[in-house]
Structure formats: structure tokens, C-alpha cells
Design an enzyme around this catalytic site. Structure first.
Site, short mmCIF file in Angstrom:
data_model
loop_
_atom_site.label_atom_id
_atom_site.label_comp_id
_atom_site.label_asym_id
_atom_site.label_seq_id
_atom_site.Cartn_x
_atom_site.Cartn_y
_atom_site.Cartn_z
N SER A 18 20.72 -28.28 23.17
CA SER A 18 21.12 -26.99 23.71
C SER A 18 20.35 -25.94 22.92
O SER A 18 20.45 -25.90 21.69
CB SER A 18 22.63 -26.81 23.55
OG SER A 18 23.07 -25.74 24.32
N GLU A 19 19.60 -25.10 23.61
CA GLU A 19 18.64 -24.23 22.91
C GLU A 19 19.30 -23.11 22.13
O GLU A 19 18.63 -22.36 21.41
CB GLU A 19 17.57 -23.68 23.86
CG GLU A 19 18.08 -22.69 24.89
CD GLU A 19 18.41 -23.35 26.22
OE1 GLU A 19 18.71 -24.55 26.24
OE2 GLU A 19 18.37 -22.63 27.25
N ASN A 20 20.60 -22.96 22.24
CA ASN A 20 21.26 -22.00 21.35
C ASN A 20 21.47 -22.59 19.95
O ASN A 20 21.79 -21.84 19.03
CB ASN A 20 22.59 -21.50 21.93
CG ASN A 20 23.49 -22.60 22.41
OD1 ASN A 20 23.03 -23.62 22.92
ND2 ASN A 20 24.79 -22.42 22.23
#
Lengths: 222, 231, 222, 231
Positions: C45-47
Site C-alpha cells: 500500500s503506497e501510503n
């Protein structure tokens, strides 16, 4: 004339409360011993530590905890550890307030040479190039002359230059000097027992002596 | 979770060959991949390009690879403590590229992060700026520097899990996390290898995605370069 | 014709053991439900998370743990948390093997449009621009047509382009397509009960149909 | 150790004035500086430039600043969830700069790290590349992007100490550590503030050097944007 310890002691008086400081190898490392207890300052080690403490007791030596001089150290309360990219983000990003470095030479316009050179061979730069290019106020600690008697305060550096127009003040065994904006070493203080003529004779670059130059206080003559 | 565990150091370095480009973690002798270096000495490959902050000492760390004359080119920030290096360099048998320590760290970080080039102030006015692009931003001069990547990265951590997650201790972290991300194949050695799920995800320094192989080393010497004590 | 869930299920068959995968918002998020148990893959998840697990039970909801769609999630064993710069270092640095994204349109040469656009206003790009510019193998999941029936497989994108020549395969409710090196949508499979003529009619860009096109197996017709 | 503790949020934001440039941590509503934003709303300063990955929702997060019409320019990667933003933008009352999320993160990281510019592949071929320098490295095209810095950074962490060291939890970390380093004055709010020395130096995510002020917030709402559950 000052001993190396006394040079370190004199530089410690430049430190202000709340500063983050990087100390280079050699005389600068000794500065840590003279920081007054009432000042809250944090010492950075560019291999990845904020909050260098004193050397450990022999029973507390930790091979996983060394400073930039590869010496065993301890940590103070509130310290933090990080990787080398983060360490130099702090330096390059202007977060370190002051850097105290050794030098081979300083020129009258504030250039510094502090490569590690042995028998004519450049053996490294370490973190000095990043420090001299940063916003940190740069203080130089060094003996006034090379072992052969040749001056280290130069018109132009003879050794390869590490950074240009970056030195703020120089602290030697003979005195304290600032770099004038127009170029030149301005004598601010002289070491106990040191005559102006000695400083004149041992300085190659433009030396500016204006008015009465006070003798440093608080030191016994060596 | 993907399992990155390999048997031992020999297994981990099995495909490092003549001419490989290696990143080697550590600062001085602190946090160096001792087991990986020993395994390399045992293989005796030649013509390596080694990127490491220092060159070790004559009989430890990267110095062991120098002694066996396995290194063709050394990229470092400081090689002051190694006599073997000096002899080979003066004899013209070894190439050396000196890089300011912060630039070295940032170039390796850029390699792992997919940033092909960036500007940095370090080196302006010095001979290291020769031949490099200089540009002014906001009234100040900067040098253009390129990323550094390598065929293999050898890193050392304190704890790791089978998913390749790594936790470092003290200043033994140094270049290791940066190099882990910049190696095409990253080989991590740890003092304690635990099953995936035992480490707190909040405390991982190197996420497992960067690590292709991991093993638990044994008998770490952790030699100290300068023992300094308070009375 | 496939439902959104079935598109996700079909895409899951593209996943290989040992891959690190980024799933976009929408149909891609559903792919996680169809990854076979015997495959060891890690979802990013790119967060700032590697190792996305299933949605949490209602008793285990944690506001400090969300995915890139701001949905509450859980973590699998061996996961790791990090900041957003590190998350995109993984993407830009070529460490993510595959990205599965939604799209507004794909052109016949593999350009993709996937800005968030509402009533003509661009409302964001999020992490998609970094993903489409990375080395990750890019799979697109979307319905074959817009709500007004206009085609999403275009000669050229009408919406602003997010990335050029980057799409590897497209999975729609009508079929599976690869992008040919010389340009063109090559039909690889058709959804159950979908005739070639329907695909021809609903595709604007160059469509390449060579030989017998197999019907996808394992799906009931919707 | 230097003590960074201030009384409360109001004290921390005391010198944020009309026209200030702010970095605001968080992703969506996760890990946002709730107390700092509330204190800003209370001050009602105008003409702010806000850099934040998202614009919050209409009645929470950065959305509160929008609602009070305190923002002149918004720099973000995604503003899809905010109606107030849309109205002001369509009325020409608000400037918007959209940046790919990874480029936004890296530009802020560069600001903290003293890297004035770097090259990145994100945006090549898109309208975001217009007017930007494009350069080829190793056969691939990249855009030149500049650093982002701000007068103030408002960040939120889980734990912190009086020396300014911060530890984040879960995905609430996101942009916070990057922004902490890129603020001229960085204001950190934490759920638990402890005396210096209580946090493990190995586990600090944001070293205290980046933080100028720290306080313990109270009554964190931690609103969730999309509650999704497994049966």
C-alpha cells in the site's frame, strides 16, 4: 601558546545553548570535554547518531556504537540513531548549526583544505566535504603551522581545496581569527604570551590587526 | 510471506563472480558483513568493484578482499587506515574513486529509490567537481551526481526475519539500509534470524522487499578500530 | 460478460509466486480476495505498508491502519511499515513487480489515463503516475466502456494521459487484451458468452484478433 | 538534551501568520495533526499555502481550513473527497497544484535533505511534464523536480519525547517524517509525550533535530474515511 586541549577549551566558548553541533576528528573531538554543563547542546556523529556522550567505561564498551572517528562512545538521554543518508540530510539540509573541523590549511578568503593526505596520497575526505558545503557555521581548529614550520593560514591553499569561502573562524595555538568578507585573517585574540610579531611571521595570507588585540583570558601560558 | 532464508554465507554469495559490482555495508569496522566477506575470500573471485565507505583494515573487513587482490576498483569516502590499499594503489594495481561521505550515501540512496541523478552542494570548488555539471538553484551552486547501484549488496543487521525484514543496532546501521535497497541481489546477514511475524512492523529499518537472501551468521568478531574509554 | 468480482478473479491468475504487488483502488482492490493460498505474494500500500491483510473484523478496526483507498485493513505476518518516501522508493526503484490499476482509458499503444476526474475537474492523481512510470508490470482492470457506452480502449486517450506506452495487459468485462509492440489491442481471451462482434463494436482502437480466441474458463456467464 | 516542549497547540502555532506556507502531515484522515489544525482554525489566519497529500473531508482535517477560507493555494496529490474544495476552486478562489504522490513525497524529502532538485520518471508524457526540464539517463526519460520546504510543518506522531524525537504507529506515519524535516519550524503533536531518555534510540523515526516544538494533544478523534470489515 595554547596546547591542543586549550584550543578545544577556547572553541567551546563559541557554543551557544540549543545548538546541534558536528565535531570533526582530532582537536574538534576534544571540544566535547569543555562544553559548559549549563548549555543544552547535541553532538552529531555523521555515521548516524545524535547525542554523543562521553567515552564509555571499559566495562561498557559496545562495538556497535562508535563515532565518526571509529572510537567507542556512549549516548546521552534523548539520543537517536539513524542511517548515513539521514545523517547527511541533517548536514546538507541545514539542520546542523555548527561544525568544528580540523584543517590542513585555510586561505584568506575562507577556503579550506582538509583531505586526509599521507605521503602525497589523498586517502579520503569522509564527511568534511558535505559539512563545509552546508549552512553550518564552520569553525576550524588547528595548529598555526605545519610540522616543518610552514604556515597553514595561506594566501591560497596549496593542498587540494575541500570547500570555498566557508570558514567562519579559525582557532590555533597562537590566536583566534575571523575571515573578513573582503578576504583576510582578522586577528581577534592572541594566545597567552604570544606576541603579534610571532603571529605576523607565521601567517602567510593577509593578516589584519586593528587596535588593541586582547590576550585570551583563563589560560595559563604553556 | 515470501521466504528469503538461505543456508549460509557460502550459499548466499554463490553467484558472485569475477567482475561483479558489490555494495558492502558498514562504517569502518562497525556493522560490516563479516560472514559474507569471509565467504567471498573463500571463493576467491577477481576483478570486483567494491563500494564501501571505508577499505577496512589490513586484516579485517574489506581489507581481506584487498589482501587477496580480489578488488579491481574501490569506491569509498575514506581509506586512511589501510596499508594494503596504499601499496596496491601506488603500484597502479587498484583504481580508487573517492566520494564525499554524504554524496556517497545519497547516491546509493538514489540508486535504491529510482532517482537517476540529483544536485548536491558538496564538492563545489574542489577537484571532485571537475567534469561534473554545475547548476545554480536559488543563488547557490550545486553539482549533479548520479545514482549508484550494484549487482549485489552485502549488508549486516542485528535481527532479521525470514521475510527479509531487518533491524539494526546502534551505529552499526550506517550505510546498510541504503545499500540493501540499491543491490540487485541483496544478501543480508543477521545475528538473530526469526520467523516472519516476530518483529514489530513499526520497528523495521529495512523492509523485506529489498532483501533477496538472508542468513544467520555465527561468531561475529565485531572488531573495534579505536577503543577509547572514560576513566 | 464478467462482473467486477470476476474481472478481479481473472486477474488474480496472472499473479506469480514471490511477487510484490501494488493494487489500485476499485476492481484492483478486489484482486486480493482471489489470490490462491499456495502463492506467497506481498501486497504493498503506497501510503506505507508491505503486507496488506484482509479487512479487519469490526472489533479490530484500527484508525491508524488504512490502505491507499483509506479503507481500514489488517496486516499479515512479516509485514513492515514505513513513510511515503520509502513507499515510492520501492515503486520508482523497481522493487514492485506488478501493479494492477484501474483506468479511464487505455490507448492502443499502451498509454493510460487514470486521473481522478469528476464533472470535468481533475481531482487528483495519487500514486498512479509513479506506478505507471515504474518498472512494475502494469495490468489494467476496468469495464470495457464508459457509462454512456463510449469505448475505453481508444486509438488515443481523450482524457489527460497519466503514462505513455506502459500498459502490459487489460482485463475488462468483455475480455483480456495485451498491447502489441507495434500498437494495437490483441485479444487473448473473451469473457463467457461474449461474441467477437460485441468486442469489435465496443473497441475504438486497433483490435487484433488472430486465430481462435478461447473463452475464459471457470466462470459462469453473468 | 534540548527541551522542545511547548504548552499546547495554541502556543505551538502562535507565529503562523497570514500568507505562511505550511506542510500538513497525514494521508487522508490518517495521521493528521488534528490539534494543530484546530488551533489554526481558532486563529483564523488567511492566505495560507498548504501542502498536504489530501484536502481532508468537508468537516475534518485540512477541510476545516478550506471551510474557513484560510487557504489561498493547495498543493496535493489527490483532493477527490472534498466538496468545499471543488466549490472554491470552480469559483476561482483557490489555486491548486496537483503533484504525483511519489513526487510530492520525494520533493518534500529533498527539502529536508538539502537536495535542491532531482530527476524522476513520474509524469513523463503527461500534462504535468509541461514546462519542465526533461533529460535522458541510461536510455530513459526523467523530469527535473525541485525541493519543497515550508515555513512551518505540522506533524502528528504516536509517541514523542521532550527532545523532539518521534515514533509513529501503523500507516499514520505516511508523510509526517518527511514533512518534519522540511519545515523551518516543525510543530509535532503526539498522543504521549515522555521525558527525553525514555524512548529507545534505535526506534526513533524522526530524530529530534527536525522538531522545534512538541506538545501532547488530547481527545484525538482519529476519524476513519472508509470503514471496511471482514465478516
Amino acid at each position: 601558546m595554547l596546547s591542543k586541549e586549550q584550543i578545544a577549551c577556547r572553541i567551546a566558548r563559541e557554543i551557544k545553548d540549543g545548538q546541534y553541533i558536528n565535531l570533526g576528528i582530532g582537536i574538534p573531538t576534544l571540544v566535547a570535554n569543555y562544553i559548559p554543563d549549563h548549555l543544552q547542546v547535541v553532538l552529531q556523529s555523521e555515521n548516524g547518531l545524535l547525542g554523543i556522550g562521553p567515552y564509555p567505561r571499559s566495562s561498557e564498551i559496545n562495538p556497535d556504537l562508535v563515532n565518526a572517528g571509529k572510537e567507542t562512545i556512549s549516548m546521552v538521554k534523548g539520543s537517536s540513531l539513524f542511517d548515513s543518508a539521514e545523517a547527511f540530510s541533517m548536514i546538507r539540509g541545514g539542520h546542523i548549526d555548527m561544525a568544528i573541523l580540523g584543517a590542513l590549511e585555510v586561505s584568506e578568503n575562507g577556503d579550506i583544505s582538509n583531505w586526509k593526505i599521507a605521503s602525497g596520497l589523498i586517502k579520503g575526505v569522509g564527511g568534511a566535504l558535505d559539512l563545509v558545503a552546508s549552512d553550518a557555521k564552520l569553525l576550524v581548529a588547528m595548529l598555526h603551522c605545519h610540522k616543518d614550520g610552514s604556515p597553514k593560514l595561506r594566501k591560497q591553499c596549496k593542498f587540494p581545496v575541500t570547500g570555498v569561502r566557508c570558514v567562519h573562524k579559525i582557532f590555533t595555538d597562537l590566536g583566534v581569527f575571523s575571515i573578513l568578507p573582503e578576504g583576510g585573517f582578522k586577528l581577534l585574540e592572541r594566545a597567552p604570551g604570544v606576541e603579534l610579531d610571532e603571529i605576523r611571521n607565521k601567517t602567510e595570507g593577509r593578516l589584519v590587526i586593528k587596535g588593541e588585540i586582547p590576550e585570551m583570558t583563563g589560560f595559563q601560558q604553556q | 510471506m515470501i521466504n528469503k532464508k538461505v543456508k549460509d554465507a557460502e550459499d548466499a554469495v554463490r553467484d558472485i563472480t569475477d567482475g561483479s559490482v558489490l555494495l558492502l555495508g558498514g562504517f569502518g569496522l562497525c556493522g560490516i558483513p563479516e560472514a559474507g566477506i569471509q565467504a567471498l575470500v573463500g571463493k576467491n573471485v577477481k576483478g570486483l568493484t567494491c563500494i564501501s565507505n571505508n577499505a577496512g583494515v589490513d586484516d579485517f573487513g574489506v581489507g581481506l578482499l584487498l589482501k587477496e587482490r580480489m578488488i579491481k576498483k574501490l569506491i569509498a569516502s575514506y581509506v586512511g587506515e589501510n596499508k594494503e590499499f596504499e601499496d596496491q594503489y601506488r603500484a597502479g594495481e587498484l583504481e580508487l574513486e573517492l566520494i564525499p561521505q554524504g554524496t556517497l550515501a545519497e547516491r546509493i540512496r538514489a540508486g535504491g529509490a529510482g532517482i537517476p541523478a540529483f544536485f548536491t552542494p558538496a564538492g563545489i570548488g574542489s577537484e571532485l567537481a571537475e567534469g561534473k555539471e554545475i547548476r545554480e538553484f536559488d543563488g547557490r551552486l550545486y553539482l549533479l551526481e548520479r545514482w549508484i547501484k550494484a549487482d549485489f549488496a552485502l549488508v549486516k543487521a542485528w535481527k532479521g526475519d525470514t521475510a527479509g525484514n531487518l533491524i539494526y543496532k546502534g551505529t552499526a546501521r550506517n550505510f546498510n539500509p541504503l545499500m540493501a535497497a540499491a543491490g540487485k541481489i541483496t544478501i543480508a546477514e543477521v545475528e538473530q534470524l526469526v520467523p516472519a511475524g516476530e518483529l514489530d512492523p513499526n520497528q523495521i529499518h529495512t523492509p523485506g522487499i529489498y532483501v533477496q537472501r538472508i542468513f544467520q551468521g555465527a561468531g561475529y568478531e565485531k572488531r573495534i578500530e579505536n577503543i577509547t574509554v572514560s576513566p
